[in-house]
Design a protein around this motif. Structure first.
Motif, PDB file in Angstrom:
ATOM      1  N   MET A  18      26.913  41.341  13.793  1.00 35.51           N
ATOM      2  CA  MET A  18      25.473  41.384  13.571  1.00 35.51           C
ATOM      3  C   MET A  18      24.732  41.805  14.831  1.00 35.51           C
ATOM      4  SD  MET A  18      25.286  40.683  10.411  1.00 35.51           S
ATOM      5  CE  MET A  18      23.506  40.466  10.232  1.00 35.51           C
ATOM      6  N   ASN A  19      25.168  41.305  15.970  1.00 39.18           N
ATOM      7  CA  ASN A  19      24.506  41.650  17.226  1.00 39.18           C
ATOM      8  C   ASN A  19      24.715  43.115  17.589  1.00 39.18           C
ATOM      9  OD1 ASN A  19      23.106  40.856  19.765  1.00 39.18           O
ATOM     10  ND2 ASN A  19      25.077  41.375  20.684  1.00 39.18           N
ATOM     11  N   ASN A  20      25.865  43.656  17.208  1.00 38.17           N
ATOM     12  CA  ASN A  20      26.157  45.044  17.547  1.00 38.17           C
ATOM     13  C   ASN A  20      25.409  46.047  16.671  1.00 38.17           C
ATOM     14  OD1 ASN A  20      27.887  44.416  19.651  1.00 38.17           O
ATOM     15  ND2 ASN A  20      29.717  44.433  18.352  1.00 38.17           N
ATOM     16  N   TYR A  21      25.251  45.728  15.369  1.00 38.26           N
ATOM     17  CA  TYR A  21      24.776  46.758  14.447  1.00 38.26           C
ATOM     18  C   TYR A  21      23.583  46.376  13.579  1.00 38.26           C
ATOM     19  CZ  TYR A  21      29.111  49.221  15.542  1.00 38.26           C
ATOM     20  OH  TYR A  21      30.125  49.875  16.188  1.00 38.26           O
ATOM     21  N   PHE A  22      23.351  45.101  13.306  1.00 41.44           N
ATOM     22  CA  PHE A  22      22.406  44.754  12.255  1.00 41.44           C
ATOM     23  C   PHE A  22      21.188  43.950  12.718  1.00 41.44           C
ATOM     24  CE2 PHE A  22      26.547  45.313  10.200  1.00 41.44           C
ATOM     25  CZ  PHE A  22      26.233  46.280   9.268  1.00 41.44           C
ATOM     26  N   ASN A  23      21.296  43.203  13.760  1.00 48.51           N
ATOM     27  CA  ASN A  23      20.159  42.411  14.225  1.00 48.51           C
ATOM     28  C   ASN A  23      19.103  43.304  14.865  1.00 48.51           C
ATOM     29  OD1 ASN A  23      21.324  40.008  13.390  1.00 48.51           O
ATOM     30  ND2 ASN A  23      22.193  39.526  15.390  1.00 48.51           N
ATOM     31  N   PRO A  24      17.851  42.841  14.927  1.00 42.41           N
ATOM     32  CA  PRO A  24      16.833  43.586  15.691  1.00 42.41           C
ATOM     33  C   PRO A  24      17.278  43.762  17.139  1.00 42.41           C
ATOM     34  CG  PRO A  24      15.813  41.881  14.346  1.00 42.41           C
ATOM     35  CD  PRO A  24      17.290  41.652  14.260  1.00 42.41           C
ATOM     36  N   ASN A  25      16.990  44.915  17.702  1.00 36.68           N
ATOM     37  CA  ASN A  25      17.413  45.236  19.072  1.00 36.68           C
ATOM     38  C   ASN A  25      18.934  45.143  19.214  1.00 36.68           C
ATOM     39  OD1 ASN A  25      14.679  45.500  19.905  1.00 36.68           O
ATOM     40  ND2 ASN A  25      14.556  43.277  20.163  1.00 36.68           N
ATOM     41  N   SER A  26      19.654  45.642  18.210  1.00 39.73           N
ATOM     42  CA  SER A  26      21.117  45.597  18.244  1.00 39.73           C
ATOM     43  C   SER A  26      21.654  46.462  19.385  1.00 39.73           C
ATOM     44  CB  SER A  26      21.688  46.082  16.911  1.00 39.73           C
ATOM     45  OG  SER A  26      21.233  47.398  16.630  1.00 39.73           O
ATOM     46  N   VAL A  27      22.895  46.206  19.736  1.00 38.86           N
ATOM     47  CA  VAL A  27      23.509  46.912  20.867  1.00 38.86           C
ATOM     48  C   VAL A  27      23.584  48.413  20.594  1.00 38.86           C
ATOM     49  CG1 VAL A  27      25.618  47.170  22.231  1.00 38.86           C
ATOM     50  CG2 VAL A  27      24.838  44.878  21.536  1.00 38.86           C
ATOM     51  N   TYR A  28      24.006  48.779  19.383  1.00 41.13           N
ATOM     52  CA  TYR A  28      24.207  50.189  19.060  1.00 41.13           C
ATOM     53  C   TYR A  28      23.027  50.736  18.263  1.00 41.13           C
ATOM     54  CZ  TYR A  28      28.935  49.176  20.572  1.00 41.13           C
ATOM     55  OH  TYR A  28      30.011  48.787  21.316  1.00 41.13           O
ATOM     56  N   THR A  29      22.700  51.974  18.508  1.00 39.85           N
ATOM     57  CA  THR A  29      21.540  52.616  17.892  1.00 39.85           C
ATOM     58  C   THR A  29      21.852  53.077  16.463  1.00 39.85           C
ATOM     59  OG1 THR A  29      22.159  54.806  18.701  1.00 39.85           O
ATOM     60  CG2 THR A  29      20.865  53.401  20.182  1.00 39.85           C
ATOM     61  N   GLU A  30      20.815  53.595  15.821  1.00 37.24           N
ATOM     62  CA  GLU A  30      20.986  54.127  14.466  1.00 37.24           C
ATOM     63  C   GLU A  30      21.985  55.273  14.451  1.00 37.24           C
ATOM     64  OE1 GLU A  30      20.281  54.018  10.457  1.00 37.24           O
ATOM     65  OE2 GLU A  30      19.116  52.805  11.863  1.00 37.24           O
ATOM     66  N   GLU A  31      21.934  56.103  15.477  1.00 38.03           N
ATOM     67  CA  GLU A  31      22.890  57.208  15.552  1.00 38.03           C
ATOM     68  C   GLU A  31      24.307  56.697  15.772  1.00 38.03           C
ATOM     69  OE1 GLU A  31      24.117  60.963  15.077  1.00 38.03           O
ATOM     70  OE2 GLU A  31      22.073  60.207  14.814  1.00 38.03           O
ATOM     71  N   ASP A  32      24.458  55.655  16.592  1.00 39.98           N
ATOM     72  CA  ASP A  32      25.777  55.041  16.785  1.00 39.98           C
ATOM     73  C   ASP A  32      26.308  54.476  15.471  1.00 39.98           C
ATOM     74  OD1 ASP A  32      25.689  55.563  19.531  1.00 39.98           O
ATOM     75  OD2 ASP A  32      24.674  53.663  19.957  1.00 39.98           O
ATOM     76  N   PHE A  33      25.409  53.853  14.713  1.00 36.39           N
ATOM     77  CA  PHE A  33      25.808  53.282  13.424  1.00 36.39           C
ATOM     78  C   PHE A  33      26.333  54.377  12.501  1.00 36.39           C
ATOM     79  CE2 PHE A  33      25.410  51.728   9.173  1.00 36.39           C
ATOM     80  CZ  PHE A  33      25.605  50.357   9.248  1.00 36.39           C
ATOM     81  N   ARG A  34      25.614  55.485  12.439  1.00 37.77           N
ATOM     82  CA  ARG A  34      26.029  56.566  11.556  1.00 37.77           C
ATOM     83  C   ARG A  34      27.374  57.136  11.975  1.00 37.77           C
ATOM     84  NH1 ARG A  34      22.655  62.173  10.250  1.00 37.77           N
ATOM     85  NH2 ARG A  34      24.027  62.892   8.578  1.00 37.77           N
ATOM     86  N   ARG A  35      27.622  57.237  13.261  1.00 42.70           N
ATOM     87  CA  ARG A  35      28.893  57.776  13.734  1.00 42.70           C
ATOM     88  C   ARG A  35      30.048  56.816  13.461  1.00 42.70           C
ATOM     89  NH1 ARG A  35      27.540  58.338  18.496  1.00 42.70           N
ATOM     90  NH2 ARG A  35      28.614  56.584  19.475  1.00 42.70           N
ATOM     91  N   CYS A  36      29.823  55.516  13.628  1.00 43.91           N
ATOM     92  CA  CYS A  36      30.892  54.528  13.456  1.00 43.91           C
ATOM     93  C   CYS A  36      31.182  54.241  11.985  1.00 43.91           C
ATOM     94  CB  CYS A  36      30.522  53.231  14.169  1.00 43.91           C
ATOM     95  SG  CYS A  36      30.463  53.355  15.964  1.00 43.91           S
ATOM     96  N   PHE A  37      30.126  54.195  11.150  1.00 42.44           N
ATOM     97  CA  PHE A  37      30.303  53.860   9.739  1.00 42.44           C
ATOM     98  C   PHE A  37      30.349  55.086   8.836  1.00 42.44           C
ATOM     99  CE2 PHE A  37      28.952  49.870  11.482  1.00 42.44           C
ATOM    100  CZ  PHE A  37      29.509  48.893  10.674  1.00 42.44           C
ATOM    101  N   ARG A  38      30.109  56.270   9.384  1.00 39.31           N
ATOM    102  CA  ARG A  38      30.057  57.508   8.618  1.00 39.31           C
ATOM    103  C   ARG A  38      28.965  57.475   7.556  1.00 39.31           C
ATOM    104  NH1 ARG A  38      32.969  58.398  12.409  1.00 39.31           N
ATOM    105  NH2 ARG A  38      34.946  59.516  12.375  1.00 39.31           N
ATOM    106  N   MET A  39      27.912  56.724   7.804  1.00 37.41           N
ATOM    107  CA  MET A  39      26.756  56.665   6.907  1.00 37.41           C
ATOM    108  C   MET A  39      25.599  56.040   7.672  1.00 37.41           C
ATOM    109  SD  MET A  39      27.686  53.398   4.453  1.00 37.41           S
ATOM    110  CE  MET A  39      29.176  54.173   3.866  1.00 37.41           C
TER     111      MET A  39
END
Length: 208
Positions: free
Chosen positions: A62-83
């Protein structure tokens, strides 16, 4: 006298063979799981428990991807989850509404089970990266049997929810939309695979 001894030896050998076959059958029955005894017993009180610390795994996710001010950005999320994140959240909402498996509850040992975010993330990671169930145990703290069950539940639920819209043959409206999109990108009349036979390519090999 010798013939009698040979007959006795033969009977002894036959009896030993029968005993060996019977012992092998018993050993096979014991090693194979039955309907009452599954291969993986799951979380049961009194059984040896591996402290995988799923709570910490959930907090990190949650801290890495889903919480406010998460560690990884929206672009990081798209690259890691492919969506994109909103697509993930839509899938998460859909599977929770249809399948109770993706709602967090207590397991048979009385401990909180994996969260919906963890289950969907692990299923997607296994499909996206062709990851084995063992690797999920190391990175997300989920056992092999639970990983495989989660993947099966996820795939069955997605098919159930989206088969009428996404897992069907394209109709004429879909084909027209795809043709327009391909034309805007410079590929007129293209549906599906790209036919390059009529395109000039200065580096085309002579053999072609």
């Amino acid at each position: 006298m010798r013939r009698e001894d040979e007959e006795c030896d033969e009977e002894v050998q036959v009896r030993r063979n029968k005993q060996n076959i019977a012992a092998a059958m018993v050993a096979a029955m014991v090693s194979q799981p039955t309907k009452e005894q599954s291969q993986w017993g799951g979380s049961i009180v009194g059984r040896s428990y591996k402290p995988r610390n799923r709570v910490m795994s959930y907090a990190n996710l949650m801290n890495n991807y889903f919480n406010p001010n998460s560690v990884y950005t929206e672009e990081d999320f798209r690259r890691c989850f492919r969506m994109r994140r909103h697509v993930f959240e839509r899938l998460l909402r859909d599977v929770q509404q249809v399948n109770p498996y993706f709602r967090q509850k207590l397991n048979r040992a009385g401990r909180p089970g994996f969260s919906p975010h963890q289950k969907v993330t692990i299923a997607l990671r296994m499909m996206t990266y062709d990851s084995s169930a063992d690797s999920m145990d190391e990175t997300h703290g989920m056992s092999e049997s639970t990983c495989l069950n989660t993947l099966q539940q996820f795939c069955d639920t997605i098919v159930q929810v989206h088969k009428d819209e996404y897992l069907r043959e394209p109709n004429q409206e879909d084909l027209n939309r795809l043709i327009r999109k391909a034309e805007n990108r410079g590929f007129p009349g293209m549906i599906g695979s790209l036919d390059c036979m009529h395109w000039d390519w200065k580096n085309c090999p002579t053999g072609w």
